[in-house]
Design a protein around this motif. Sequence first.
Motif, PDB file in Angstrom:
ATOM      1  N   ASN A  20      37.696  65.947-164.670  1.00 40.93           N
ATOM      2  CA  ASN A  20      38.667  66.289-165.214  1.00 40.93           C
ATOM      3  C   ASN A  20      38.338  67.738-164.906  1.00 40.93           C
ATOM      4  OD1 ASN A  20      39.589  64.586-167.232  1.00 40.93           O
ATOM      5  ND2 ASN A  20      38.500  64.023-168.447  1.00 40.93           N
ATOM      6  N   ALA A  21      37.783  68.360-164.815  1.00 39.90           N
ATOM      7  CA  ALA A  21      37.474  70.214-164.456  1.00 39.90           C
ATOM      8  C   ALA A  21      37.911  70.642-163.346  1.00 39.90           C
ATOM      9  CB  ALA A  21      35.628  70.076-164.558  1.00 39.90           C
ATOM     10  N   VAL A  22      37.816  69.754-162.476  1.00 40.95           N
ATOM     11  CA  VAL A  22      37.649  69.521-161.321  1.00 40.95           C
ATOM     12  C   VAL A  22      39.426  69.222-160.635  1.00 40.95           C
ATOM     13  CG1 VAL A  22      37.746  69.969-158.323  1.00 40.95           C
ATOM     14  CG2 VAL A  22      35.746  69.813-160.167  1.00 40.95           C
ATOM     15  N   ALA A  23      39.704  67.886-160.714  1.00 45.03           N
ATOM     16  CA  ALA A  23      41.191  67.051-160.504  1.00 45.03           C
ATOM     17  C   ALA A  23      42.066  66.344-161.560  1.00 45.03           C
ATOM     18  CB  ALA A  23      40.849  65.816-159.107  1.00 45.03           C
ATOM     19  N   GLY A  24      41.344  66.389-162.911  1.00 42.00           N
ATOM     20  CA  GLY A  24      41.704  65.524-163.765  1.00 42.00           C
ATOM     21  C   GLY A  24      41.728  63.511-163.669  1.00 42.00           C
ATOM     22  N   GLY A  25      42.023  63.086-164.110  1.00 41.28           N
ATOM     23  CA  GLY A  25      41.541  61.251-164.328  1.00 41.28           C
ATOM     24  C   GLY A  25      40.105  61.040-164.534  1.00 41.28           C
ATOM     25  N   GLY A  26      39.636  61.931-165.512  1.00 35.55           N
ATOM     26  CA  GLY A  26      38.850  61.239-166.012  1.00 35.55           C
ATOM     27  C   GLY A  26      38.695  59.830-166.330  1.00 35.55           C
ATOM     28  N   THR A  27      40.140  59.695-167.721  1.00 34.27           N
ATOM     29  CA  THR A  27      40.139  58.933-168.409  1.00 34.27           C
ATOM     30  C   THR A  27      39.909  57.669-167.894  1.00 34.27           C
ATOM     31  OG1 THR A  27      41.938  60.274-169.825  1.00 34.27           O
ATOM     32  CG2 THR A  27      41.120  57.751-170.340  1.00 34.27           C
ATOM     33  N   PHE A  28      40.412  57.698-166.729  1.00 32.89           N
ATOM     34  CA  PHE A  28      40.560  56.190-166.018  1.00 32.89           C
ATOM     35  C   PHE A  28      38.657  55.872-165.677  1.00 32.89           C
ATOM     36  CE2 PHE A  28      44.033  57.717-163.338  1.00 32.89           C
ATOM     37  CZ  PHE A  28      44.653  56.942-163.452  1.00 32.89           C
ATOM     38  N   LEU A  29      37.011  56.420-165.281  1.00 33.81           N
ATOM     39  CA  LEU A  29      35.823  56.599-165.501  1.00 33.81           C
ATOM     40  C   LEU A  29      35.217  56.186-166.708  1.00 33.81           C
ATOM     41  CD1 LEU A  29      35.521  59.538-163.036  1.00 33.81           C
ATOM     42  CD2 LEU A  29      35.579  56.744-162.587  1.00 33.81           C
ATOM     43  N   THR A  30      35.517  56.950-168.049  1.00 34.06           N
ATOM     44  CA  THR A  30      35.177  56.047-169.459  1.00 34.06           C
ATOM     45  C   THR A  30      35.905  54.860-169.814  1.00 34.06           C
ATOM     46  OG1 THR A  30      36.970  57.902-170.186  1.00 34.06           O
ATOM     47  CG2 THR A  30      34.892  58.303-169.987  1.00 34.06           C
ATOM     48  N   PHE A  31      37.088  54.411-169.154  1.00 35.33           N
ATOM     49  CA  PHE A  31      38.003  53.613-169.917  1.00 35.33           C
ATOM     50  C   PHE A  31      37.329  52.411-169.207  1.00 35.33           C
ATOM     51  CE2 PHE A  31      41.377  50.206-169.249  1.00 35.33           C
ATOM     52  CZ  PHE A  31      41.192  49.844-170.936  1.00 35.33           C
ATOM     53  N   GLY A  32      36.928  52.671-167.917  1.00 38.66           N
ATOM     54  CA  GLY A  32      36.693  51.425-166.762  1.00 38.66           C
ATOM     55  C   GLY A  32      34.598  51.455-167.670  1.00 38.66           C
ATOM     56  N   PHE A 151      49.221  56.159-176.699  1.00 40.82           N
ATOM     57  CA  PHE A 151      49.372  54.181-176.409  1.00 40.82           C
ATOM     58  C   PHE A 151      48.031  54.148-175.267  1.00 40.82           C
ATOM     59  CE2 PHE A 151      50.634  50.693-174.143  1.00 40.82           C
ATOM     60  CZ  PHE A 151      50.176  49.980-175.382  1.00 40.82           C
ATOM     61  N   PHE A 152      48.435  54.891-174.656  1.00 47.24           N
ATOM     62  CA  PHE A 152      47.223  54.999-173.218  1.00 47.24           C
ATOM     63  C   PHE A 152      47.589  55.999-173.035  1.00 47.24           C
ATOM     64  CE2 PHE A 152      46.455  52.709-168.847  1.00 47.24           C
ATOM     65  CZ  PHE A 152      45.685  52.263-169.582  1.00 47.24           C
ATOM     66  N   GLY A 153      45.544  56.868-172.840  1.00 49.05           N
ATOM     67  CA  GLY A 153      46.295  58.201-172.324  1.00 49.05           C
ATOM     68  C   GLY A 153      46.268  58.675-170.671  1.00 49.05           C
ATOM     69  N   ALA A 154      45.617  57.265-169.860  1.00 53.08           N
ATOM     70  CA  ALA A 154      45.409  57.599-168.365  1.00 53.08           C
ATOM     71  C   ALA A 154      46.089  58.217-168.205  1.00 53.08           C
ATOM     72  CB  ALA A 154      44.890  56.642-167.966  1.00 53.08           C
ATOM     73  N   GLY A 155      46.296  59.879-167.092  1.00 50.50           N
ATOM     74  CA  GLY A 155      47.298  60.046-166.692  1.00 50.50           C
ATOM     75  C   GLY A 155      48.481  61.081-167.109  1.00 50.50           C
ATOM     76  N   ILE A 230      39.188  64.558-151.584  1.00 48.66           N
ATOM     77  CA  ILE A 230      37.954  63.718-152.063  1.00 48.66           C
ATOM     78  C   ILE A 230      37.773  63.068-153.301  1.00 48.66           C
ATOM     79  CG2 ILE A 230      35.722  63.232-151.796  1.00 48.66           C
ATOM     80  CD1 ILE A 230      35.356  65.040-149.165  1.00 48.66           C
ATOM     81  N   LEU A 231      37.853  64.545-154.181  1.00 46.32           N
ATOM     82  CA  LEU A 231      37.648  63.496-155.404  1.00 46.32           C
ATOM     83  C   LEU A 231      39.001  63.088-156.302  1.00 46.32           C
ATOM     84  CD1 LEU A 231      36.693  66.755-157.362  1.00 46.32           C
ATOM     85  CD2 LEU A 231      34.835  64.741-157.220  1.00 46.32           C
ATOM     86  N   ARG A 232      39.860  63.351-155.866  1.00 46.25           N
ATOM     87  CA  ARG A 232      41.401  62.780-156.402  1.00 46.25           C
ATOM     88  C   ARG A 232      41.456  61.582-155.426  1.00 46.25           C
ATOM     89  NH1 ARG A 232      44.897  65.519-158.561  1.00 46.25           N
ATOM     90  NH2 ARG A 232      46.528  64.071-158.032  1.00 46.25           N
ATOM     91  N   GLY A 233      40.875  61.291-154.616  1.00 48.00           N
ATOM     92  CA  GLY A 233      40.646  59.977-153.518  1.00 48.00           C
ATOM     93  C   GLY A 233      39.835  58.610-154.151  1.00 48.00           C
ATOM     94  N   PHE A 234      38.896  59.910-155.247  1.00 44.37           N
ATOM     95  CA  PHE A 234      38.100  58.728-155.543  1.00 44.37           C
ATOM     96  C   PHE A 234      38.258  58.234-156.651  1.00 44.37           C
ATOM     97  CE2 PHE A 234      34.496  59.311-159.332  1.00 44.37           C
ATOM     98  CZ  PHE A 234      33.826  57.858-158.238  1.00 44.37           C
ATOM     99  N   VAL A 235      39.651  58.850-157.680  1.00 50.61           N
ATOM    100  CA  VAL A 235      39.605  58.937-158.749  1.00 50.61           C
ATOM    101  C   VAL A 235      40.721  57.555-158.328  1.00 50.61           C
ATOM    102  CG1 VAL A 235      40.884  59.654-160.485  1.00 50.61           C
ATOM    103  CG2 VAL A 235      39.435  60.511-159.947  1.00 50.61           C
ATOM    104  N   ILE A 236      41.855  58.045-157.532  1.00 44.43           N
ATOM    105  CA  ILE A 236      42.438  57.046-157.110  1.00 44.43           C
ATOM    106  C   ILE A 236      42.362  55.435-157.244  1.00 44.43           C
ATOM    107  CG2 ILE A 236      44.981  56.437-155.742  1.00 44.43           C
ATOM    108  CD1 ILE A 236      44.896  58.904-155.188  1.00 44.43           C
ATOM    109  N   ALA A 237      40.750  55.611-155.699  1.00 48.03           N
ATOM    110  CA  ALA A 237      40.692  54.581-155.935  1.00 48.03           C
ATOM    111  C   ALA A 237      40.313  53.389-157.509  1.00 48.03           C
ATOM    112  CB  ALA A 237      39.057  54.196-154.729  1.00 48.03           C
ATOM    113  N   VAL A 238      39.308  54.337-158.710  1.00 46.19           N
ATOM    114  CA  VAL A 238      39.064  53.435-158.994  1.00 46.19           C
ATOM    115  C   VAL A 238      40.169  52.993-160.611  1.00 46.19           C
ATOM    116  CG1 VAL A 238      38.155  54.291-161.709  1.00 46.19           C
ATOM    117  CG2 VAL A 238      36.553  55.315-159.375  1.00 46.19           C
TER     118      VAL A 238
END
Length: 250
Positions: A20-32, A151-155, A230-238
């Motif tokens: 989240n601090a670098v690229a955003g998208g941490g919600t994917f990880l916590t929800f997953g 409703f669903f905060g991711a993104g 690289i971080l964005r690619g990781f989040v997208i893959a997750v």
Amino acid sequence: MTLFDAALLFVSAVVAGAVNAVAGGGTFLTFGALSVAGIPPIVANATSSITQFPGYITSTLAYWSDIKTFWRGALLLCVISALGALAGASILLALDNPSFRALVPWLLIAATAIFAAGPWLKPKPKPGQEAAVGGFVGSVVQFVTAVYGGFFGAGMGVMMLATLGLTQEGDYHRLNALKNMLSIVIAAVAIVVFVWGGVVAWPQALVMIPAVAIGGWCGVWIAKRVPQPILRGFVIAVGLLLAVYYFVTG
């Protein structure tokens, strides 16, 4: 909650805070991580929202000098965001877990697509313009964004930054400051609804909240060493893997 589950949630929350601090998208990880730990999807979504809240506060404080210049004009958007978040969170509570679970993979795909398009959705800088806020169109669009956020905060952050860029004036940093301010309102209202509805997994949340804070602090160190693509690619893959997981497990 087993020791393995606690370790999984803690590590995922640390990584989420850093992402989240670098690229955003941490919600994917916590929800997953909450889903893998066996938490029902509605509870996982609500608990994930709570774990992200401290990050919204610190991000807003970092932009306080910008926010002081327009906060009075943004009050209407705050009210609209609160109403939208209330509607979105209430819709979530009206669903049962099987119904919401059926929607999750599609929501994940949509959120992942929004996140992947983030670099192209960011508004172009408008140097020298004050961040005038409000307007009828901007208010309507913000209400819809807030409904999604409740409703669903991711993104949500990427979506809001894009819509604010289309409907409001100001340079990128002012728009980002406004986005952070409105994110606090949306998250706070959603959290109140989720707590009132009894859909928060508190033991898991208490493990993850400090971990997200630690990850956010470490994110500064990571930002200097790991390229954002690289971080964005990781989040997208997750996000895509989670969508496949929910499609397969039905």
